[in-house]
Design a protein around this motif. Structure first.
Motif, PDB file in Angstrom:
ATOM      1  N   ALA A 178      -0.689   1.162  -9.042  1.00  0.00           N
ATOM      2  CA  ALA A 178      -1.467   0.076  -8.287  1.00  0.00           C
ATOM      3  C   ALA A 178      -2.173   0.583  -7.162  1.00  0.00           C
ATOM      4  CB  ALA A 178      -0.265  -0.926  -7.164  1.00  0.00           C
ATOM      5  N   LEU A 210      -4.728  -4.093  -3.606  1.00  0.00           N
ATOM      6  CA  LEU A 210      -3.734  -3.209  -4.711  1.00  0.00           C
ATOM      7  C   LEU A 210      -2.660  -1.492  -3.853  1.00  0.00           C
ATOM      8  CD1 LEU A 210      -4.803  -3.140  -8.364  1.00  0.00           C
ATOM      9  CD2 LEU A 210      -3.434  -4.555  -6.984  1.00  0.00           C
ATOM     10  N   VAL A 263      -2.873  -1.865  -0.762  1.00  0.00           N
ATOM     11  CA  VAL A 263      -1.613  -2.526  -0.030  1.00  0.00           C
ATOM     12  C   VAL A 263      -0.093  -2.923  -0.333  1.00  0.00           C
ATOM     13  CG1 VAL A 263      -1.199  -4.262   1.536  1.00  0.00           C
ATOM     14  CG2 VAL A 263      -2.991  -3.539   1.928  1.00  0.00           C
ATOM     15  N   LEU A 264      -0.737  -4.043  -1.808  1.00  0.00           N
ATOM     16  CA  LEU A 264       1.137  -4.054  -2.829  1.00  0.00           C
ATOM     17  C   LEU A 264       1.784  -2.515  -2.820  1.00  0.00           C
ATOM     18  CD1 LEU A 264      -1.024  -6.232  -4.809  1.00  0.00           C
ATOM     19  CD2 LEU A 264       0.914  -6.909  -2.860  1.00  0.00           C
ATOM     20  N   ALA A 281       1.812   0.247  -1.061  1.00  0.00           N
ATOM     21  CA  ALA A 281       2.173   1.643   0.212  1.00  0.00           C
ATOM     22  C   ALA A 281       4.041   1.364   0.095  1.00  0.00           C
ATOM     23  CB  ALA A 281       1.490   0.979   1.390  1.00  0.00           C
ATOM     24  N   PRO A 282       3.915   0.065  -0.192  1.00  0.00           N
ATOM     25  CA  PRO A 282       6.040  -0.072   0.834  1.00  0.00           C
ATOM     26  C   PRO A 282       6.364   1.211  -0.511  1.00  0.00           C
ATOM     27  CG  PRO A 282       5.364  -2.660   0.525  1.00  0.00           C
ATOM     28  CD  PRO A 282       4.057  -1.314   0.595  1.00  0.00           C
ATOM     29  N   LEU A 283       6.244   0.078  -1.534  1.00  0.00           N
ATOM     30  CA  LEU A 283       6.372   1.734  -2.673  1.00  0.00           C
ATOM     31  C   LEU A 283       6.104   2.920  -3.079  1.00  0.00           C
ATOM     32  CD1 LEU A 283       6.251  -1.258  -6.716  1.00  0.00           C
ATOM     33  CD2 LEU A 283       7.901  -0.857  -4.719  1.00  0.00           C
ATOM     34  N   VAL A 319       5.911   4.791  -0.430  1.00  0.00           N
ATOM     35  CA  VAL A 319       7.127   5.326   0.799  1.00  0.00           C
ATOM     36  C   VAL A 319       8.433   4.946   0.154  1.00  0.00           C
ATOM     37  CG1 VAL A 319       8.166   4.341   2.825  1.00  0.00           C
ATOM     38  CG2 VAL A 319       5.732   3.865   2.536  1.00  0.00           C
ATOM     39  N   VAL A 320       8.239   4.427  -0.694  1.00  0.00           N
ATOM     40  CA  VAL A 320      10.361   4.060  -1.102  1.00  0.00           C
ATOM     41  C   VAL A 320      10.159   5.435  -2.182  1.00  0.00           C
ATOM     42  CG1 VAL A 320      11.665   2.795  -3.524  1.00  0.00           C
ATOM     43  CG2 VAL A 320      10.317   1.479  -1.695  1.00  0.00           C
TER      44      VAL A 320
END
Lengths: 437, 194
Positions: free
Chosen positions: A33, A45, A47-48, A50-52, A54-55
């Motif tokens: 992404a 994309l 933004v989509l 970003a959390p992943l 971090v994970v």
């Protein structure tokens, strides 16, 4: 083949940490992404992703770096039917490890939780198990899986070496008020035929040197003018010889919570009889026929001998030695022993052994351990017919024993042997014909 | 489908879970089924965001909501990767090039929630469950990771607007998110030595 010994501890290395599909997913989705966002000038994309991102970074940074080691301890290796033991898992050196323990399903072992899955939290986990039938067995394969934060890295599932337990039979309720015949020994609760130190009144006789002063009977002494004492019969121990028929195990095996098989009844009755006589300080010998690799248990008494008897009973594998003629089992039996043959009286060999013991002049009693529910509830017409034929043959065998003078008593728990033991005692006390010299 | 409940007996105070069986497959605990439902809900939320961002969506896409439920057994495999990769490709294809939709924020939250549900499900066998502390730990982690989405969205929005000045609404959202993060990540106060 040696009998399976209880094993209460086990340990092993669990292996190396490897990335999981979840970590791979986070990395690939985040990377893909982010690259698409940059190349396609698509901030949404980014933004989509970003959390992943971090994970993925979190999972990577928090990954454990030491190979774990697990110790498994069973609270007890010897337990009774229906008892609960706990298998505790300790993971080293990670005190904060998380994961799951999985205990595979095994016959006669109930797991709690019933799924056999328990969590490891803070490096420790506990799973309980309940054994539902006597015998020696493995508790089931124990697997350990550890996971890191975000489920990013995993160790296992790794099987640790199997643990084993010895499940002792729960003795059925049994009690006998009748005395054991032929007491001959030093300690015990059975009244012997000779006078001595005991509790049962014998007679009042003149004082002899060595008599205890507290035995002086003062009313008679004052009336006669000479010292008299109360004498008693000696209390002695008897020898009980138990012969367990392990040639067959009839009926569905349902464990402690269900209906018993013929061998269940036999083994539990043997446990109960042993517990009763050993509690009375009698000596006891246990022999088995029809089972292979059963250690030969000598004469003994007391609580430790009871433990040995129950452990021997737990080692029985039914019909594992069909060629056994039983001669070795009944060799060297004490002539004064009370011989109790516990059998469902299905295999003729055991009936023949009872005949042999009686022919040798031994006091023999056959305890019939055939469970009534077997023939009472046949599954089909053919099964009912088969049982009818078999029971007719069994009746003939029982009749032959009774004709010889061997009492056959059905096992009914407390008081099963009272009647027959009283008869034997009465018979022993009756006057006998003897040759005048 | 059949249900079974655990038998009572002595043992450790481990929670026992009701289980469900689908046909001849393994028994699934209710927490595992709940995680699959959470994955399906995440997919639904993602598709709703995509529909809002794209201004419409082919109805066939809505059938993807069922995938996390159907692929319950494969939570620990590459299937969730393929599934969420497909949804990301769908986002890339359906939203106009060069655009930036605020709907990407809820879509990102749905994406990380779906990922967390599949990852948590894969840590335990089908019949296993998750005690409360484990669920709370994963929820905190997920919320913390999800906070990256509005942060990046604010940054991207500011960059697209030519300046880094944020409006009052952005301040409120940012401070609210910060407060929520601090609340979720709080720890117990240390025990005072006697």
């Amino acid at each position: 083949m040696r009998p399976l010994l209880p094993r209460t501890t086990s340990s092993g290395h669990l292996g190396q940490w490897t990335p999981t599909a979840a970590h791979t997913r986070a990395v690939l989705l985040a990377t893909g992404a982010a690259v698409a966002a940059v190349l396609g000038r698509r901030p949404d994309l980014l933004v989509l992703a970003a959390p992943l991102v971090v994970v993925a970074i979190w999972g990577r940074i928090a990954r454990p770096r030491t190979a774990p080691h697990a110790d498994v301890t069973l609270t007890t290796g010897t337990l009774r039917e229906g008892d609960v033991a706990e298998a505790a898992v300790q993971v080293r050196p990670m005190s904060d490890a998380e994961g799951v323990i999985t205990l595979a399903a095994t016959r006669w072992v109930e797991r709690k939780p019933v799924s056999g899955v328990a969590r490891i939290e803070g490096g420790t986990g506990v799973i309980a198990l309940r054994t539902t039938r006597w015998g020696r067995r493995h508790i089931g394969t124990l697997s350990i899986t550890l996971t890191s934060d975000w489920g990013a890295y995993r160790v296992g599932p790794t099987d640790v070496p199997d643990l084993a337990t010895a499940t002792l039979p729960v003795p059925a309720a049994f009690d006998a008020a009748a005395p054991t015949p032929h007491p001959r020994g030093l300690v015990g609760l059975n009244r012997s035929a000779r006078p001595g130190s005991g509790s049962e009144f014998n007679t009042i006789r003149q004082f002899h040197p060595g008599d205890r002063l507290r035995r002086i009977h003062w009313p008679v002494s004052l009336r006669t003018g000479a010292l008299h004492v109360t004498s008693t019969y000696a209390d002695e121990d008897a020898h009980v010889f138990l012969l367990v028929d392990a040639f067959s195990d009839l009926g569905p095996r349902e464990g402690i919570d269900g209906r018993p098989t013929s061998l269940d009844v036999t083994v539990r009755a043997a446990g109960a009889i042993s517990e009763h006589f050993l509690a009375s300080n009698d000596r006891l010998t246990l022999r088995t026929v029809g089972a292979a690799n059963i250690p030969r248990l000598g004469v003994g008494s007391g609580t430790r001998h009871l433990r040995r008897v129950l452990e021997t009973l737990a080692s029985i594998a039914p019909a594992s030695e069909r060629r056994d003629d039983g001669e070795r089992a009944i060799r060297g039996v004490d002539p004064n022993a009370l011989c109790l043959v516990l059998s469902p009286l299905i295999v003729p060999t055991t009936v023949g052994l009872a005949h042999t013991l009686a022919a040798r002049g031994l006091t023999t009693v056959v305890v019939d351990t055939f469970p009534e529910h077997l023939a009472a509830d046949p599954g089909s017409v053919y099964e009912a017919l088969a049982w009818r034929i078999r029971l007719l043959a069994r009746e003939a065998q029982v009749h032959s024993l009774v004709t010889r003078g061997v009492p056959v008593v059905p096992w009914q728990g407390p008081g099963s042997l009272d009647h027959v033991l009283r008869d034997i005692a009465r018979r022993a006390a009756a006057p006998r014909l003897g040759r005048r010299r | 489908m059949s249900a079974a409940s655990p038998r009572s007996g002595r043992g450790p105070d481990a929670p026992t879970w009701r289980t469900l069986r689908f046909g001849r497959g393994p028994r699934w605990s209710l927490p595992q089924v709940a995680l699959a439902l959470a994955g399906a809900a995440s997919a639904g939320a993602f598709l709703l965001s995509l529909q809002a961002a794209a201004g419409g969506l082919d109805p066939i896409w809505w059938s993807l909501v069922l995938v996390p439920l159907v692929t319950l057994t494969y939570a620990g495999s590459g299937v969730p990767l393929a599934f969420w990769g497909l949804l990301l490709v769908g986002w890339f294809l359906h939203t106009p090039a060069g655009s930036f939709s605020p709907w990407s924020v809820p879509a990102a939250l749905a994406l990380v929630a779906g990922h967390a549900a599949a990852a948590l499900s894969a840590t335990t066998p089908p019949a296993g469950g998750f005690p409360g502390p484990v669920l709370r730990t994963w929820a905190r982690r997920t919320v913390l990771a999800a906070l990256a989405a509005p942060a990046v969205a604010l940054l991207a929005g500011a960059l697209r607007g030519g300046g880094l000045e944020a409006g009052p609404a952005a301040y409120v959202i940012g401070l609210g998110g910060l407060a929520l993060g601090v609340f979720l990540l709080r720890t117990e106060s240390p025990v005072q030595a006697e």
